[in-house]
Design a protein around this motif. Structure first.
Motif, PDB file in Angstrom:
ATOM      1  N   GLU A 132       0.490  -8.799  -0.122  1.00  0.00           N
ATOM      2  CA  GLU A 132       0.044  -7.422  -0.340  1.00  0.00           C
ATOM      3  C   GLU A 132       0.147  -7.029  -1.814  1.00  0.00           C
ATOM      4  O   GLU A 132      -0.745  -6.391  -2.363  1.00  0.00           O
ATOM      5  CB  GLU A 132       0.859  -6.439   0.511  1.00  0.00           C
ATOM      6  N   LEU A 136      -3.439  -6.101  -3.158  1.00  0.00           N
ATOM      7  CA  LEU A 136      -3.601  -4.661  -3.376  1.00  0.00           C
ATOM      8  C   LEU A 136      -3.193  -4.257  -4.792  1.00  0.00           C
ATOM      9  O   LEU A 136      -3.869  -3.445  -5.430  1.00  0.00           O
ATOM     10  CB  LEU A 136      -2.802  -3.876  -2.333  1.00  0.00           C
ATOM     11  N   GLY A 137      -2.105  -4.836  -5.288  1.00  0.00           N
ATOM     12  CA  GLY A 137      -1.684  -4.545  -6.657  1.00  0.00           C
ATOM     13  C   GLY A 137      -2.717  -5.027  -7.667  1.00  0.00           C
ATOM     14  O   GLY A 137      -3.007  -4.352  -8.655  1.00  0.00           O
ATOM     15  N   TYR A 139      -5.889  -5.273  -7.108  1.00  0.00           N
ATOM     16  CA  TYR A 139      -7.022  -4.357  -6.991  1.00  0.00           C
ATOM     17  C   TYR A 139      -6.792  -3.103  -7.821  1.00  0.00           C
ATOM     18  O   TYR A 139      -7.649  -2.698  -8.620  1.00  0.00           O
ATOM     19  CB  TYR A 139      -7.237  -4.010  -5.517  1.00  0.00           C
ATOM     20  N   VAL A 140      -5.621  -2.491  -7.671  1.00  0.00           N
ATOM     21  CA  VAL A 140      -5.298  -1.276  -8.429  1.00  0.00           C
ATOM     22  C   VAL A 140      -5.309  -1.570  -9.928  1.00  0.00           C
ATOM     23  O   VAL A 140      -5.886  -0.813 -10.714  1.00  0.00           O
ATOM     24  CB  VAL A 140      -3.929  -0.704  -7.983  1.00  0.00           C
ATOM     25  N   THR A 152      -7.356   6.332  -9.101  1.00  0.00           N
ATOM     26  CA  THR A 152      -6.547   5.186  -8.694  1.00  0.00           C
ATOM     27  C   THR A 152      -6.740   4.963  -7.194  1.00  0.00           C
ATOM     28  O   THR A 152      -6.651   5.909  -6.411  1.00  0.00           O
ATOM     29  CB  THR A 152      -5.050   5.443  -8.998  1.00  0.00           C
ATOM     30  N   PRO A 153      -7.027   3.729  -6.787  1.00  0.00           N
ATOM     31  CA  PRO A 153      -7.221   3.457  -5.355  1.00  0.00           C
ATOM     32  C   PRO A 153      -5.986   3.867  -4.550  1.00  0.00           C
ATOM     33  O   PRO A 153      -4.859   3.681  -4.989  1.00  0.00           O
ATOM     34  CB  PRO A 153      -7.429   1.946  -5.299  1.00  0.00           C
ATOM     35  N   VAL A 155      -3.621   3.020  -2.397  1.00  0.00           N
ATOM     36  CA  VAL A 155      -2.914   1.891  -1.796  1.00  0.00           C
ATOM     37  C   VAL A 155      -1.463   2.332  -1.645  1.00  0.00           C
ATOM     38  O   VAL A 155      -0.839   2.766  -2.607  1.00  0.00           O
ATOM     39  CB  VAL A 155      -3.013   0.642  -2.704  1.00  0.00           C
ATOM     40  N   TYR A 156      -0.953   2.217  -0.436  1.00  0.00           N
ATOM     41  CA  TYR A 156       0.382   2.747  -0.160  1.00  0.00           C
ATOM     42  C   TYR A 156       1.318   1.655   0.343  1.00  0.00           C
ATOM     43  O   TYR A 156       0.898   0.739   1.037  1.00  0.00           O
ATOM     44  CB  TYR A 156       0.298   3.859   0.897  1.00  0.00           C
TER      45      TYR A 156
END
Length: 163
Positions: A132, A136-137, A139-140, A152-153, A155-156
């Motif tokens: 993740e 995800l990181g 991607y951001v 900023t996307p 993502v949590y």
């Protein structure tokens, strides 16, 4: 005239495990794209792999559905290099599109490639804390770096929900 092998090619005195590894995030960077493509050898099997990969991507775009593929191979077999060249093809990189062996695949896919812009997010798993964090990181980080004006996307971190 007889020549020694060392006169024809450069043979390093020491080789380390990471010396021949292409990091996807670096290989697709415009500053390194020419080096990524310079020594890439496209075999008949790779032409077929690029063609099938572009088919999968086109199908996903046209059907507006998620598709996935698994690229596997042993360490140093060229997985990252393949993905870097595919990334550069999708970006429309002129040098990648000009690889003679890929001309037939590029020509076959050119009609839809010319009409589409893809958000290409390169990342690698080396040193990642988790899948993740890398995906995800990455991607951001990519959006922040290349699309500064975009929000900023969202993502949590949800791990605490499952604890």
């Amino acid at each position: 005239m007889t020549k020694l092998l060392r006169e024809l090619i450069t043979i390093p005195e020491r080789v380390h495990r990471g010396d021949f590894v292409l990091r996807l995030t670096e290989g697709v960077d415009p500053a390194h794209a020419a080096a990524t493509l310079k020594d890439y050898v496209v075999t008949e099997q790779l032409v077929s792999c690029f063609d099938r990969s572009l088919d999968l991507i086109r199908n996903a775009i046209e059907s507006r559905t998620s598709k996935a593929a698994y690229l596997h191979g042993s360490f140093g077999s060229g997985k990252s290099h393949f993905m870097a060249v595919l990334h550069l093809l999708l970006q429309g990189n002129a040098h990648a599109r000009g690889i003679p062996e890929l001309a037939s695949a590029v020509a076959r896919h050119d009609p839809w490639l010319q009409k589409r812009r893809c958000l290409l997010v390169p990342y690698h798993m080396i040193g990642a804390r988790s899948m993740e964090a890398a995906v995800l990181g990455g991607y951001v980080e990519h959006v922040r770096k290349h699309h500064a004006g975009a929000p900023t996307p969202a993502v949590y971190v949800a791990e605490s929900l499952f604890a």
